[in-house]
Scaffold this active site. Structure first.
Site, PDB file in Angstrom:
ATOM      1  N   ASP A   1       4.121  -6.191   3.403  1.00 57.89           N
ATOM      2  CA  ASP A   1       3.938  -5.087   4.347  1.00 57.89           C
ATOM      3  C   ASP A   1       4.970  -5.238   5.448  1.00 57.89           C
ATOM      4  OD1 ASP A   1       2.848  -2.854   5.559  1.00 57.89           O
ATOM      5  OD2 ASP A   1       0.771  -3.523   5.261  1.00 57.89           O
ATOM      6  N   HIS A  41       0.820  -1.213   0.000  1.00 55.56           N
ATOM      7  CA  HIS A  41       0.000   0.000   0.000  1.00 55.56           C
ATOM      8  C   HIS A  41       0.851   1.259   0.000  1.00 55.56           C
ATOM      9  CE1 HIS A  41       0.303   0.874   4.422  1.00 55.56           C
ATOM     10  NE2 HIS A  41       0.429  -0.430   4.532  1.00 55.56           N
ATOM     11  N   HIS A  50       4.468   2.532  12.894  1.00 52.27           N
ATOM     12  CA  HIS A  50       3.453   3.574  13.109  1.00 52.27           C
ATOM     13  C   HIS A  50       3.915   4.606  14.131  1.00 52.27           C
ATOM     14  CE1 HIS A  50      -0.438   1.750  11.215  1.00 52.27           C
ATOM     15  NE2 HIS A  50       0.605   1.685  10.427  1.00 52.27           N
ATOM     16  N   ASP A  89       6.249   2.094   6.407  1.00 51.19           N
ATOM     17  CA  ASP A  89       5.012   1.317   6.254  1.00 51.19           C
ATOM     18  C   ASP A  89       4.093   2.115   5.338  1.00 51.19           C
ATOM     19  OD1 ASP A  89       2.633  -0.049   6.490  1.00 51.19           O
ATOM     20  OD2 ASP A  89       2.282   0.536   8.569  1.00 51.19           O
ATOM     21  N   GLU A 135      -5.322   0.918   2.507  1.00 48.51           N
ATOM     22  CA  GLU A 135      -4.996  -0.153   3.461  1.00 48.51           C
ATOM     23  C   GLU A 135      -5.106   0.326   4.898  1.00 48.51           C
ATOM     24  OE1 GLU A 135      -2.771  -2.922   6.003  1.00 48.51           O
ATOM     25  OE2 GLU A 135      -2.484  -0.780   5.750  1.00 48.51           O
ATOM     26  N   GLU A 136      -4.626   1.529   5.162  1.00 46.77           N
ATOM     27  CA  GLU A 136      -4.561   1.984   6.554  1.00 46.77           C
ATOM     28  C   GLU A 136      -5.946   2.172   7.188  1.00 46.77           C
ATOM     29  OE1 GLU A 136      -2.118   1.829   8.400  1.00 46.77           O
ATOM     30  OE2 GLU A 136      -0.264   2.197   7.289  1.00 46.77           O
TER      31      GLU A 136
HETATM   32 ZN   LIG Z   1       1.225  -1.312   6.283  1.00 45.84          ZN
END
Ligand SMILES: [Zn+2]
Length: 353
Positions: free
Chosen positions: A249, A76, A329, A194, A228-229
Site C-alpha cells: 500500500d 486494494h 487521500h 492509493d 480496505e478503505e
Molecule cells: Zn491504501
C-alpha cells in the site's frame, strides 16, 4: 540470496496504474475494476479465483508444490468515493463520504453519479456558497462538511423530482474524477494511486516472473481486496497455509516522513501498532542486498490490509511496504521510480527462501 532479480517494466506499471485509476471503483462499487484485474492476471496465465465477497486471489505459477508456509501480498482496488445521501429540494445532491478523507480535498472536483439503471451523470462538487460574487467572505469562512458541500449536476434540474427523473436515487455511488495524467518526466498524478499503483505493481511483478520463468520460493498469492478503505479488506478469504502477509500500500510522503516518491518504503508502525519486526527487517535487508532504494517509515493516521487480517483473527506475521505517494487521500502523485523500487522489493521477497 537468489542472484539477480528479473527486470521490471516500469512503463507497463505506469500505464496499468493510469488505466486502473480511470476505472471508477469506490469501495462497494468495484466490479468493473475487479474484472479488469482478473482479466490481466488471466492473460499472464495465472490461476485466479474470487472469494465469496469478491476479492481476487491469484496464485503465482509453480509456487504450490512447496512445503514452506504460504506468503500473500495484498493490495486494494477499492478507493475513496461517496454516495448520494440526499436529493435536495433545489436539485443539488448531498453526499456521504466513503473512506477516510476530508471534505476540503474534494471541493471543486468533477464527479460522476452511477445510477441503478447504469447511467453515468456527471457533476461538480461545490460548496453551498460557491459563487464569490454572491457570498464573498462567507465562502472563505464556511466550514467544509456534509452540510456545506453539494453536487451540482450537469443537467437542467432545479427540483428533487427532476433529479429523480434522471434515475438518481439515494444510495447511488459517486466517483471522483481521478484526472489521471502521466507527465513526460515520469510522474503520474491522479486520485486513487492509493492503492491502484500497488495493484499495477502486482501485475508488473507477475509479468516479470512469468516472462523469466522464475518461481517463488514458497506458495505465494496476490490478493486484491475490495473493502480496505472501510476497514475489512482482508478480514476473510485468505488461502489456507498463509503465514506471512505483506500489505502493499502507498507510503505517505510529506513533512516529517522518510518516504519518497522515488523510493519504496517499509512501514514498521502505523496507527494499529508495530508490524512484525523480523519480517520488516527481512524486507529491509533484502532491499539493501539488492541495491533497492527503500526507506523505513512510520505513519500516524494509517492502517492496512495486514492490520485488518490480524484484527479478523488470522494467525499471520505481517509487514507493510509500498511506493511513496505525495499528498495521500488528496491530490496524489508518485514517480515511476517508486513503482520500480517496490516491484523489485517484492520480487526479492518472493524469490528468497
Ligand atoms: Zn491504501
Amino acid at each position: 540470496m537468489t542472484g539477480a532479480l528479473p527486470a521490471v517494466d516500469g512503463r507497463f506499471m505506469m500505464e496499468t496504474t493510469a488505466a486502473l485509476c480511470r476505472i471508477p471503483s469506490p469501495t462497494g462499487y468495484t466490479a468493473v475494476a475487479v474484472a479488469y484485474v482478473e482479466d490481466r492476471f488471466t492473460e499472464l496465465g495465472l490461476e485466479v479465483r474470487r472469494t465469496v465477497r469478491g476479492s481476487l486471489v491469484a496464485t503465482l505459477p509453480g509456487s504450490d508444490d512447496h512445503a514452506a508456509g504460504g506468503r500473500l501480498l495484498s493490495a486494494h482496488v477499492d478507493t475513496l468515493g461517496a454516495m448520494v445521501k440526499e436529493i435536495k429540494q433545489n436539485g443539488r445532491l448531498r453526499l456521504t463520504l466513503i473512506g477516510g478523507y476530508d471534505w476540503s480535498t474534494i471541493e471543486g472536483e468533477y464527479c460522476t453519479v452511477h445510477t441503478a439503471a447504469g447511467a453515468a451523470v456527471t457533476g461538480t462538487i461545490l460548496t453551498t456558497k460557491a459563487s464569490y460574487h454572491i457570498h464573498g467572505k462567507a465562502l472563505v469562512e464556511l466550514k467544509r462538511d456534509e452540510q456545506s458541500i453539494e453536487v451540482r449536476l450537469d443537467e437542467r434540474v432545479s427540483t428533487l423530482a427532476e433529479v429523480r427523473a434522471l434515475g438518481i436515487e439515494v444510495g447511488d455511488f459517486v466517483s471522483l474524477d481521478p484526472r489521471t495524467t502521466i507527465t513526460p518526466n515520469g510522474y503520474v498524478k491522479s486520485r486513487h494511486l492509493d492503492d491502484k499503483a500497488c495493484v499495477a505493481i502486482f501485475l508488473g511483478v507477475a509479468k516479470a516472473l512469468v516472462e523469466t520463468n522464475r518461481t517463488p520460493s514458497a506458495p505465494s498469492y496476490l490478493y486484491v481486496s475490495t473493502y480496505e478503505e472501510v476497514g475489512h479488506g482482508t478480514s476473510a478469504g485468505l488461502p489456507d497455509g498463509v503465514e506471512e502477509v505483506i500489505a502493499v500500500d502507498m507510503a505517505a510522503v510529506g513533512e516529517g516522513q522518510t518516504s519518497d516518491e522515488f523510493a519504496a518504503t517499509v512501514c514498521v508502525k502505523d496507527a494499529t501498532g508495530p508490524y512484525d519486526y523480523a519480517l520488516s527487517r527481512r524486507l529491509l535487508d533484502l532491499a539493501r542486498a539488492h541495491g533497492i532504494d527503500c526507506r523505513t517509515d512510520i505513519y500516524t493516521y494509517y492502517g492496512s490490509d495486514v492490520s485488518q487480517a490480524l484484527r479478523a483473527g488470522y494467525d499471520i506475521r505481517g509487514a507493510l511496504a509500498g511506493p511513496g505517494v505525495d499528498a495521500s487521500h488528496s491530490f496524489e502523485r508518485l514517480h515511476q521510480r517508486s513503482l520500480e523500487e517496490t516491484a523489485k522489493l517484492l520480487l526479492a521477497y518472493l524469490l528468497t527462501a
